[in-house]
Scaffold this active site. Structure first.
Site, PDB file in Angstrom:
ATOM      1  N   GLU A 147       0.873  -1.241   0.059  1.00 54.22           N
ATOM      2  CA  GLU A 147       0.030   0.040   0.158  1.00 54.22           C
ATOM      3  C   GLU A 147       0.695   1.517   0.032  1.00 54.22           C
ATOM      4  OE1 GLU A 147      -2.851   0.124   3.194  1.00 54.22           O
ATOM      5  OE2 GLU A 147      -4.070  -1.527   2.190  1.00 54.22           O
TER       6      GLU A 147
ATOM      7  N   GLU B 202      -5.785  -8.635   1.330  1.00 54.10           N
ATOM      8  CA  GLU B 202      -6.483  -8.150   2.513  1.00 54.10           C
ATOM      9  C   GLU B 202      -7.696  -7.891   2.200  1.00 54.10           C
ATOM     10  OE1 GLU B 202      -4.433  -4.766   4.745  1.00 54.10           O
ATOM     11  OE2 GLU B 202      -2.692  -5.476   4.341  1.00 54.10           O
TER      12      GLU B 202
HETATM   13  C1  8VR Z   1      -4.441  -1.618   5.415  1.00 49.07           C
HETATM   14  C2  8VR Z   1      -3.023  -2.051   6.235  1.00 49.07           C
HETATM   15  C3  8VR Z   1      -3.237  -2.910   7.357  1.00 49.07           C
HETATM   16  C4  8VR Z   1      -4.241  -2.247   8.148  1.00 49.07           C
HETATM   17  C5  8VR Z   1      -5.584  -2.734   7.377  1.00 49.07           C
HETATM   18  C6  8VR Z   1      -6.826  -2.305   8.094  1.00 49.07           C
HETATM   19  C7  8VR Z   1      -5.336  -0.381   9.148  1.00 49.07           C
HETATM   20  C8  8VR Z   1      -5.384  -0.682  10.524  1.00 49.07           C
HETATM   21  C9  8VR Z   1      -5.450   0.893   8.868  1.00 49.07           C
HETATM   22  O1  8VR Z   1      -4.407  -0.566   5.114  1.00 49.07           O
HETATM   23  O2  8VR Z   1      -2.342  -2.821   5.037  1.00 49.07           O
HETATM   24  O3  8VR Z   1      -1.939  -2.689   8.048  1.00 49.07           O
HETATM   25  O4  8VR Z   1      -4.209  -1.128   8.442  1.00 49.07           O
HETATM   26  O5  8VR Z   1      -5.549  -1.797   6.176  1.00 49.07           O
HETATM   27  O6  8VR Z   1      -6.797  -0.973   8.437  1.00 49.07           O
HETATM   28  O7  8VR Z   1      -6.415  -0.156  11.141  1.00 49.07           O
HETATM   29  O8  8VR Z   1      -4.496  -1.155  11.068  1.00 49.07           O
END
Ligand code: 8VR
Length: 478
Positions: free
Chosen positions: A170, A383
């Site tokens: 990301e 994800e």
């Molecule tokens: C993704 C990231 C992951 C997580 C998940 C869920 C956050 C979080 C912002 O953007 O790769 O690391 O990051 O989303 O959302 O809440 O930890």
């Protein structure tokens, strides 16, 4: 949405997995010679995260990985996506490697393989060694070289056992929040520096892909080895069909999607946006070899992290139909990304507690749009998940909303496959509850709950048993 009589559209070699990231799950932030990452330093500064939470301990996976992998095996996981903490391997970001760090990942990989769980490694999930930030971080070419060295070290030590790799997670988020909004380290609000840093990430990716090809040529990666890039997939839709909103939405797609996907799937930036960036900010600056490097960096697959769609409206102060590449009109300082359009809420939509729209079909729609632009590339859904404060009833974690969320998205993945999209695997975020970067431990995503008042004891949620059934039926029961 839940039903148990669907026949499986998922191919027999489809991978059912789950995902995590080193900083969010491992803890052991200074254990056994690990160096500090930018997140260790940033989260210790007052006011940066929810209630000052940090990853010092996180889920303590560093010490409890065997217990966690046993739970993964019990769930039936076929693959586990995790990231390597760069400063755990190279405390200074480059130079001397930390033997204990290598041992940890080596042991984790062996433990996964013992149960037949395929590791999928992410090289960079945001935890840059602080030592490299101190010399300029992603703004510095030295970090690009250090990344290549780090990638080679990983292939060298783990390449004999690991087929699935991705370089970055990301870029939109760590560059966007690190350099545009300032909410992530290095906490800047400086588009010029951000665009250059982002360019270096693409070059670092290119070098790591080239190095991977060297290892493959020498048969030091298993047959079937693949390397990809993981991007956030956020389909944009205009909030009305007015020409202004449609133009704003197109701009959002160009800046937030095409800018991040084109360099790794086409080997170049979208030309009109590159022109606009260079006219406005004078960046990205290309080193002589960069153009060729970008062309050579084409991935084997794209990983998409899908949570939500974004509704886009025009910013009344900007006319996107007039902005283009001439540098004369409107392309001025608005190119700080957000000024050119607005994110808006759709009152008809359903949102999570964190205001993320729940829109399962977007998973399919997003991949169709990418296929239209980039051709028939293999996808991994790297994800997807629901962040929620899970209810505990009589000691049981009854996370039905998570089951509904995932079930709806698996439906969407199935319909993507039925429409000819090459989807190779599905990795819900996350296997166990872990630290949310800015939101602490209250935003839970996992199939396994962690009791923070009871020595981090692991407890299976309702969704754990549900996912077990999904996997054992190859997605037919969902
Ligand atoms: C993704 C990231 C992951 C997580 C998940 C869920 C956050 C979080 C912002 O953007 O790769 O690391 O990051 O989303 O959302 O809440 O930890």
């Amino acid at each position: 949405m839940m039903s148990d009589n669907k026949t499986s559209t998922f191919p027999s070699d489809f991978l059912w997995g789950a995902a995590s990231a080193a900083y969010q799950v491992e803890g052991g932030h200074d254990a056994d010679g690990k160096g500090p990452s930018i997140w260790d330093v940033f989260s210790h500064q007052p006011g940066t995260t929810h209630e000052g939470t940090n990853g010092d301990i996180a889920a303590d996976h560093y010490h409890r990985f065997k217990e966690d992998v046993a739970l993964m095996a019990e769930a039936g996981l076929q693959s586990y996506r995790f990231s390597i903490s760069w400063p755990r391997l190279l405390p200074e970001g480059r130079g001397t490697a930390n033997a204990a760090g290598i041992q940890f990942y080596s042991d984790l990989i062996d433990e996964l393989l013992k149960y037949g769980i395929k590791p999928m490694i992410t090289l960079y999930h945001w935890d840059l060694p602080q030592a490299l930030q101190d010399i300029g971080g992603w703004e510095s070419r030295e970090t690009v070289d250090a990344f290549e060295q780090y990638a080679r070290l990983c292939y060298e030590k783990f390449g004999d056992r690991v087929e699935l790799w991705s370089t970055f997670n990301e870029t939109l988020i760590f560059i966007g929040m690190g350099y545009f909004t300032g909410a992530h380290p290095p906490g800047l609000r400086n588009p010029k520096r951000g665009i250059q840093a982002c360019h270096h990430v693409f070059i670092a990716h290119a070098k790591a892909v080239k190095a991977f090809r060297d290892y493959q040529a020498e048969n030091r990666i298993p047959a079937g080895g693949q390397i990809g890039f993981v991007n956030v997939m956020q389909p944009h839709d205009p909030i009305t069909d007015s020409p202004a909103d449609i133009a704003a939405c197109k701009m959002a797609d160009d800046l937030l999607t095409h800018w991040l996907y084109d360099p790794v799937l086409k080997g170049e930036y979208p030309a009109h946006i590159l022109n606009m960036a260079q006219l406005t900010w004078g960046v990205p600056e290309f080193a002589p070899e960069d153009e060729d490097l970008l062309k050579e960096n084409i991935c084997d697959f794209i990983g998409v992290n899908y949570y939500k769609r974004e509704w886009i409206a025009a910013n009344p102060d900007v006319d996107n139909t007039q902005i283009n590449t001439t540098g004369e009109k409107g392309s001025g300082k608005e190119f700080g990304f957000k000024g050119l359009f607005k994110f808006v809420r759709n009152p008809e939509s359903t949102y999570t507690d964190w205001d993320w729209e729940i829109y399962p079909e977007g998973l399919c729609v997003g991949m169709m749009r990418l296929k239209d632009r980039y051709g028939d590339i293999p996808f991994y859904i790297t994800e997807n998940g629901l962040g929620a404060k899970d209810p505990i009833v009589d000691g049981e974690i009854v996370d039905d909303p998570r089951i509904d969320y995932l079930s709806g998205h698996i439906d969407a993945a199935a319909s993507a496959i039925e429409q000819g999209i090459n989807v190779r695997g599905y990795y819900p975020w996350s296997f166990i509850d872990l630290l949310s970067w800015l939101n602490g431990y209250q935003k839970q995503y996992g199939f396994v709950y962690i009791d923070r008042d009871n020595d981090l004891a692991r407890k299976r949620k309702k969704s754990f048993y549900w996912y077990q059934g999904v996997i054992s039926s190859n997605g037919a029961i969902r």
